[in-house]
Design a protein around this motif. Structure first.
Motif, PDB file in Angstrom:
ATOM      1  N   SER A  30      57.324  42.258  34.831  1.00 46.78           N
ATOM      2  CA  SER A  30      56.464  43.275  34.239  1.00 46.78           C
ATOM      3  C   SER A  30      56.898  44.625  34.815  1.00 46.78           C
ATOM      4  CB  SER A  30      55.004  42.964  34.541  1.00 46.78           C
ATOM      5  OG  SER A  30      54.877  42.622  35.898  1.00 46.78           O
ATOM      6  N   ASP A  31      56.272  45.692  34.325  1.00 42.27           N
ATOM      7  CA  ASP A  31      56.714  47.038  34.689  1.00 42.27           C
ATOM      8  C   ASP A  31      55.602  47.743  35.466  1.00 42.27           C
ATOM      9  OD1 ASP A  31      57.686  49.602  34.823  1.00 42.27           O
ATOM     10  OD2 ASP A  31      58.362  49.653  32.744  1.00 42.27           O
ATOM     11  N   ASP A  32      55.803  47.950  36.759  1.00 36.48           N
ATOM     12  CA  ASP A  32      54.810  48.621  37.617  1.00 36.48           C
ATOM     13  C   ASP A  32      53.632  47.723  37.997  1.00 36.48           C
ATOM     14  OD1 ASP A  32      56.418  50.827  37.188  1.00 36.48           O
ATOM     15  OD2 ASP A  32      54.882  52.083  36.264  1.00 36.48           O
ATOM     16  N   HIS A  33      53.856  46.435  38.091  1.00 39.38           N
ATOM     17  CA  HIS A  33      52.767  45.526  38.456  1.00 39.38           C
ATOM     18  C   HIS A  33      52.617  45.450  39.978  1.00 39.38           C
ATOM     19  CE1 HIS A  33      50.580  41.450  37.575  1.00 39.38           C
ATOM     20  NE2 HIS A  33      49.897  42.233  38.382  1.00 39.38           N
ATOM     21  N   ILE A  70      61.852  52.628  41.478  1.00 39.27           N
ATOM     22  CA  ILE A  70      61.649  53.302  40.202  1.00 39.27           C
ATOM     23  C   ILE A  70      62.301  52.461  39.106  1.00 39.27           C
ATOM     24  CG2 ILE A  70      63.627  54.838  40.615  1.00 39.27           C
ATOM     25  CD1 ILE A  70      61.920  56.974  39.052  1.00 39.27           C
ATOM     26  N   CYS A  71      61.733  52.599  37.894  1.00 37.95           N
ATOM     27  CA  CYS A  71      61.956  51.611  36.830  1.00 37.95           C
ATOM     28  C   CYS A  71      63.408  51.266  36.538  1.00 37.95           C
ATOM     29  CB  CYS A  71      61.269  52.089  35.559  1.00 37.95           C
ATOM     30  SG  CYS A  71      59.532  52.505  35.791  1.00 37.95           S
ATOM     31  N   ALA A  72      64.116  52.173  35.836  1.00 37.13           N
ATOM     32  CA  ALA A  72      65.459  51.825  35.366  1.00 37.13           C
ATOM     33  C   ALA A  72      66.426  51.524  36.516  1.00 37.13           C
ATOM     34  CB  ALA A  72      65.995  52.928  34.459  1.00 37.13           C
ATOM     35  N   PRO A 190      52.233  46.856  33.166  1.00 40.24           N
ATOM     36  CA  PRO A 190      51.150  47.836  33.037  1.00 40.24           C
ATOM     37  C   PRO A 190      51.618  49.284  33.218  1.00 40.24           C
ATOM     38  CG  PRO A 190      51.211  46.980  35.260  1.00 40.24           C
ATOM     39  CD  PRO A 190      52.381  46.382  34.556  1.00 40.24           C
ATOM     40  N   HIS A 191      52.730  49.665  32.619  1.00 43.34           N
ATOM     41  CA  HIS A 191      53.243  51.034  32.802  1.00 43.34           C
ATOM     42  C   HIS A 191      52.280  52.079  32.225  1.00 43.34           C
ATOM     43  CE1 HIS A 191      55.989  54.454  32.586  1.00 43.34           C
ATOM     44  NE2 HIS A 191      56.746  53.824  33.462  1.00 43.34           N
ATOM     45  N   ARG A 192      52.234  53.237  32.868  1.00 43.31           N
ATOM     46  CA  ARG A 192      51.458  54.376  32.371  1.00 43.31           C
ATOM     47  C   ARG A 192      51.976  54.798  31.003  1.00 43.31           C
ATOM     48  NH1 ARG A 192      51.997  60.380  34.932  1.00 43.31           N
ATOM     49  NH2 ARG A 192      49.950  61.235  34.402  1.00 43.31           N
ATOM     50  N   SER A 361      58.003  42.164  39.395  1.00 45.54           N
ATOM     51  CA  SER A 361      57.837  43.456  38.729  1.00 45.54           C
ATOM     52  C   SER A 361      59.050  44.292  39.105  1.00 45.54           C
ATOM     53  CB  SER A 361      56.556  44.121  39.228  1.00 45.54           C
ATOM     54  OG  SER A 361      56.512  45.474  38.838  1.00 45.54           O
ATOM     55  N   ASP A 362      59.322  45.367  38.356  1.00 47.54           N
ATOM     56  CA  ASP A 362      60.493  46.191  38.716  1.00 47.54           C
ATOM     57  C   ASP A 362      60.229  46.997  39.991  1.00 47.54           C
ATOM     58  OD1 ASP A 362      58.719  47.884  37.461  1.00 47.54           O
ATOM     59  OD2 ASP A 362      60.226  48.871  36.210  1.00 47.54           O
ATOM     60  N   GLN A 363      58.999  47.148  40.383  1.00 53.17           N
ATOM     61  CA  GLN A 363      58.599  47.644  41.705  1.00 53.17           C
ATOM     62  C   GLN A 363      57.100  47.477  41.842  1.00 53.17           C
ATOM     63  OE1 GLN A 363      59.009  50.640  38.814  1.00 53.17           O
ATOM     64  NE2 GLN A 363      57.167  50.451  40.024  1.00 53.17           N
ATOM     65  N   GLY A 364      56.574  47.866  43.007  1.00 56.38           N
ATOM     66  CA  GLY A 364      55.133  47.877  43.192  1.00 56.38           C
ATOM     67  C   GLY A 364      54.531  49.158  42.649  1.00 56.38           C
ATOM     68  N   ASP A 374      51.317  55.801  40.723  1.00 56.92           N
ATOM     69  CA  ASP A 374      52.792  55.840  40.680  1.00 56.92           C
ATOM     70  C   ASP A 374      53.455  55.074  41.828  1.00 56.92           C
ATOM     71  OD1 ASP A 374      54.672  57.033  38.636  1.00 56.92           O
ATOM     72  OD2 ASP A 374      55.703  57.547  40.479  1.00 56.92           O
ATOM     73  N   LYS A 375      54.718  55.377  42.067  1.00 60.84           N
ATOM     74  CA  LYS A 375      55.562  54.506  42.935  1.00 60.84           C
ATOM     75  C   LYS A 375      56.526  55.379  43.750  1.00 60.84           C
ATOM     76  CE  LYS A 375      57.475  54.404  38.471  1.00 60.84           C
ATOM     77  NZ  LYS A 375      56.966  54.145  37.124  1.00 60.84           N
ATOM     78  N   ARG A 376      57.807  55.075  43.801  1.00 60.47           N
ATOM     79  CA  ARG A 376      58.891  55.889  44.374  1.00 60.47           C
ATOM     80  C   ARG A 376      59.057  55.789  45.883  1.00 60.47           C
ATOM     81  NH1 ARG A 376      60.045  59.535  40.001  1.00 60.47           N
ATOM     82  NH2 ARG A 376      58.563  58.966  38.387  1.00 60.47           N
TER      83      ARG A 376
HETATM   84 CA    CA Z   1      58.554  50.339  36.658  1.00 60.36          CA
END
Ligand code: CA
Length: 534
Positions: A30-33, A70-72, A190-192, A361-364, A374-376
């Motif tokens: 998932s994305d940002d889970h 970060i995603c990509a 659950p991406h923004r 997930s692609d990150q936390g 957000d993340k980073r």
């Molecule tokens: Ca992401």
């Protein structure tokens, strides 16, 4: 050469048994889970019984982390098995060199049937997959468009349900039973901006969630990076775009939300338009869907109109946190339901017996910790990522592991499990010993992290660092040169930078040297840091 011998053996085996016994792989991402939103990790916020099934029947990693949150870039690390500074996709805007080898290509070459459904977020079509339908870029939550091999397809419905329908349809109608499969089932949620389905939007709006301990963090005892980041729920989260207050309501209340423009060193401009309220909603929803969303939107807007004028900052923070959690967790609930549908199918079809199922997930993500979304950052909630794996008869059910494992390791793990040769330039380590409970064969004690996307959206400064189970040493650079050290065991919320505390001088000395060696080991350098500046 080994590949050829392996192939001959496999063909012989296949000839004898008429069946290829190599394990199937179902990679669910998932994305940002945030791991805080999976009940196998913590049930404070939500119950996720279906995702938890993977941990109950397999292994739960509690220190799984990414190399660049970060995603990509995370996706590039997963596909290539190489750190960002070598695969070149250092941030969301950098081009991915598509001549690089990605692990699905190796599976395809080795005779696996391969497929990908959902969100790739890469700017180009995937290589090495026999079938795919992917969202363009971020894609849409409602009535999304999918890019296909032959044609693009617009599908009515909610994105998480649709990605699952596509995946299940592939299993039921396209699978070649003579081959093992490698399926990438990739959620946008659950991406923004967090848009739940109409049902979950209504259900979760009625709920109230506990606040994290650090919601009102004032960033004292930290460096300038935490203080200057633009991801605070009170200050930077948008009432319209994020909390779903209609722009006209905001105007009526006399509140003006400014447009934010980020200008990078290379002149690239990134704009955040506060009035991009219902981008995914107004542009795409049909009348029936709109009517259902409007019922909840009316409640949100009435609440805002009545209560917002009398709120102080603390109350506004609390209000926005609840709105955030209601929508974010609403999207998670759909993921959990849909993961359950796929796990059920695997069981009904008997495929589960020889299938490795991975959930990650692609990150936390920050769910209000340090006041953030957000993340980073290398700080735990975005540095760590959920990782749950089941593999019947190989992984003992219900085990937990706290080793420092990374998304960098996925490609090598999957390749080794499928008995496919691993390219020598991949930089991870296979997790197979940990999966099999042979923990003494695992020797890694530290991982390397490097984040680049600055100056840019959310203004999280560039940094790199080393993380062990006990400590985290970080250097922030670009327009500063600041070091931070966290004692992960005694300060799990990472509220105190102890870099200058004399009690930690030995730790600083030891980790500084180890970080230097890690940069050499992974072929990162000051020259590359400079090459990637903008
Ligand atoms: Ca992401």
């Amino acid at each position: 050469m080994r590949n050829i011998y392996l192939l001959i053996i496999l063909m012989f085996v296949a000839g004898c048994n008429d069946k290829d016994e190599r394990p199937n792989i179902l990679f669910i991402m998932s994305d940002d889970h945030a791991y805080q939103a999976i009940s196998a990790y913590s049930d404070k916020l939500i119950q996720t019984p279906n995702i938890d099934r993977i941990a109950n029947e397999g292994i739960l990693f509690t220190n799984a982390c990414v190399t660049n949150s970060i995603c990509a870039p995370s996706r590039a690390v997963i596909l290539t098995g190489k750190h960002s500074h070598l695969n070149g996709k250092i941030d969301n805007h950098a081009k991915f060199d598509t001549t690089q080898v990605t692990f699905p290509q190796l599976f395809q070459k080795a005779g696996y049937q391969t497929a990908m459904y959902g969100k790739l977020h890469f700017g180009n079509n995937p290589k090495g997959v026999d079938d795919f339908l992917i969202l363009p870029g971020q894609g849409s939550y409602i009535n999304p468009l999918f890019l296909g091999k032959k044609k693009d397809t617009l599908i009515t419905g909610y994105v998480t349900d649709i990605i699952t329908d596509l995946t299940l349809d592939w299993f039921k109608t396209k699978r070649d039973e003579s081959k093992p499969f490698m399926m990438m089932y990739l959620h946008k949620a659950p991406h923004r901006p967090w848009w739940p389905s109409t049902e979950k939007f209504a259900e979760f709006y009625e709920m109230e969630f506990p606040e994290p301990e650090t919601l009102f963090d004032d960033y004292s005892n930290r460096g300038s990076a935490a203080k200057s980041a633009e991801m605070n729920i009170l200050t930077h989260m948008r009432y319209s775009h994020d909390s779903k207050v209609r722009p006209e309501t905001i105007k009526e209340m006399g509140k003006v939300e400014p447009e934010i423009v980020y200008i990078r060193g290379d002149g690239m401009q990134l704009r955040e338009n506060p009035n991009d309220f219902h981008g995914p909603y107004t542009k795409r929803a049909n009348d029936e869907q709109k009517a259902k969303y409007e019922l909840v939107l009316d409640k949100i807007n009435n609440d805002f109109r009545e209560n917002w004028p009398g709120m102080n900052d603390e109350e506004k923070m609390k209000w926005k946190f609840q709105r955030y959690m209601q929508d974010y967790l609403g999207t998670i609930s759909s993921i959990d339901d849909n993961v359950g549908r796929v796990l059920d199918y695997l069981e009904e079809s008997g495929l589960d017996k020889n299938t490795i199922v991975v959930y990650t997930s692609d990150q936390g993500f920050y769910l209000g910790e340090h006041g953030w979304y957000d993340k980073r950052f290398i700080y735990d909630e975005s540095f760590k990522t959920p990782l749950l794996i089941k593999w019947p008869n190989k992984i003992k059910p219900g085990i937990t592991n706290d080793e420092m494992v990374q998304n960098l390791d996925f490609a090598q793990t999957f390749l080794e499990a499928a008995m496919i040769d691993v390219p020598e330039d991949m930089q991870g380590e296979s997790l197979l010993p940990l999966l099999k409970g042979e923990n003494d064969k695992w020797t890694r004690e530290e991982v390397y992290y490097h984040y680049y996307e600055y100056p840019s959206v959310h203004m999280a400064k560039r940094h790199y660092g080393i993380v062990t189970k006990e400590y985290k040493l970080v250097r922030f650079y670009y327009d500063v040169d600041e070091w931070e050290l966290y004692d992960r065991l005694n300060d799990p919320n990472e509220m105190k930078n102890v870099y200058s505390d004399p009690a930690y001088s030995d730790v600083v000395e030891d980790l500084t040297l180890r970080l230097k060696n890690l940069r050499i080991k992974y072929k990162d350098s000051e020259e590359l840091d400079k090459k990637f500046l903008y």
